[in-house]
Motif scaffolding. Structure first.
Motif, PDB file in Angstrom:
ATOM      1  N   TYR A 142      84.128  83.208  55.865  1.00 32.21           N
ATOM      2  CA  TYR A 142      83.447  81.498  55.527  1.00 32.21           C
ATOM      3  C   TYR A 142      83.058  82.165  53.989  1.00 32.21           C
ATOM      4  N   GLU A 179      85.487  82.117  51.498  1.00 25.56           N
ATOM      5  CA  GLU A 179      86.411  81.012  51.090  1.00 25.56           C
ATOM      6  C   GLU A 179      85.532  80.365  50.232  1.00 25.56           C
ATOM      7  N   GLN A 180      84.260  81.095  50.165  1.00 24.35           N
ATOM      8  CA  GLN A 180      83.380  79.842  49.583  1.00 24.35           C
ATOM      9  C   GLN A 180      82.199  80.769  48.332  1.00 24.35           C
ATOM     10  N   HIS A 186      73.563  82.278  52.052  1.00 22.93           N
ATOM     11  CA  HIS A 186      73.471  81.574  51.599  1.00 22.93           C
ATOM     12  C   HIS A 186      73.332  81.242  50.224  1.00 22.93           C
TER      13      HIS A 186
END
Length: 248
Positions: free
Chosen positions: A122, A125-126, A204
């Motif tokens: 993840y 990709e981010q 995050h």
């Protein structure tokens, strides 16, 4: 493994096997790392091809074959398509997969490791993929029992103060003790701060971290020193990344 089993896995690598088959290395939640045989997957009409994409999370149905478990069904749960469409991200994903494939032992399931791999995909990709693989290295070292001492000097035990330190296996020497320690790698204050952030910052918020080119070089050299403890041979994809980024 059981004669027939359904598993959730992450595709790390694949290689040709026989005329139309492939051997696919997958890290599964239920079985750990396992190499499975995908019969006929190289054929255009194969129903398995779309379920065994590199760097994807997939749901598999397996039966025990003579040499390898055989895939009888495969359905994508998360494709991570950007990793295959962006050359830079794909290159970093290849490095992560090669690192994991070499370090992880076959048939030892670990739910936390499965989650770490999934989180890394993840992140790749981010956020900046360089940061994504550095957090994987730091957390993989800890997961394998090679956690780093980053608060105190390994020799004198004093809290680390200053702008530059002497990187050593397992931790850091202060500037004073580092003069008497051969080998190692110079670790800047920026690199040390980044190391600590990679270990504790919520994922995050990881994309907010900025590291200068000097800090990157310092951190890469330090982590390469640590990874020598768990690698049996050099990673080919590491050299490719350095060439791609112009770091010789």
């Amino acid at each position: 493994m059981e004669q027939n089993q359904k598993v959730q896995g992450i595709v790390l690598r694949s290689r040709d096997y026989k005329e139309a088959d492939q051997l696919v290395t997958i890290y599964t939640r239920e079985l750990g790392k396992v190499t499975v045989q995908a019969r006929g997957v190289k054929k255009t009409a194969s129903k398995l091809r779309s379920g065994l994409l590199l760097f994807s999370q997939t749901q598999l149905e397996l039966v025990m074959g003579k040499s390898f478990p055989v895939v009888t069904g495969a359905a994508i749960a998360e494709a991570f398509a950007l990793l295959r469409s962006d050359f830079s991200r794909m290159s970093y994903a290849s490095y992560a997969a090669e690192l994991l494939d070499q370090v992880i032992v076959e048939a030892q399931p670990d739910a936390e490791l499965f989650l770490l791999i999934l989180q890394t995909l993840y992140l790749l990709e981010q956020i900046n993929p360089w940061l994504a693989v550095r957090q994987l290295e730091v957390r993989l070292l800890e997961q394998q029992g090679y956690g780093l001492q980053l608060e105190h000097c390994l020799s004198c035990g004093k809290p680390l103060r200053g702008e530059r330190y002497h990187g050593a296996v397992g931790g850091v020497f202060c500037a004073t003790c580092g003069h008497d320690s051969p080998g190692g790698a110079v670790l800047t204050q920026e690199a040390l701060t980044t190391l600590k952030a990679l270990d504790y910052i919520p994922l995050h918020r990881l994309g907010w971290v900025y590291v200068s080119q000097e800090g990157r070089r310092s951190l890469e050299q330090y982590l390469e020193l640590q990874l020598q403890q768990i690698l049996s041979w050099p990673l080919k994809s590491r050299d490719f990344l350095r060439q791609m980024e112009g770091q010789f």
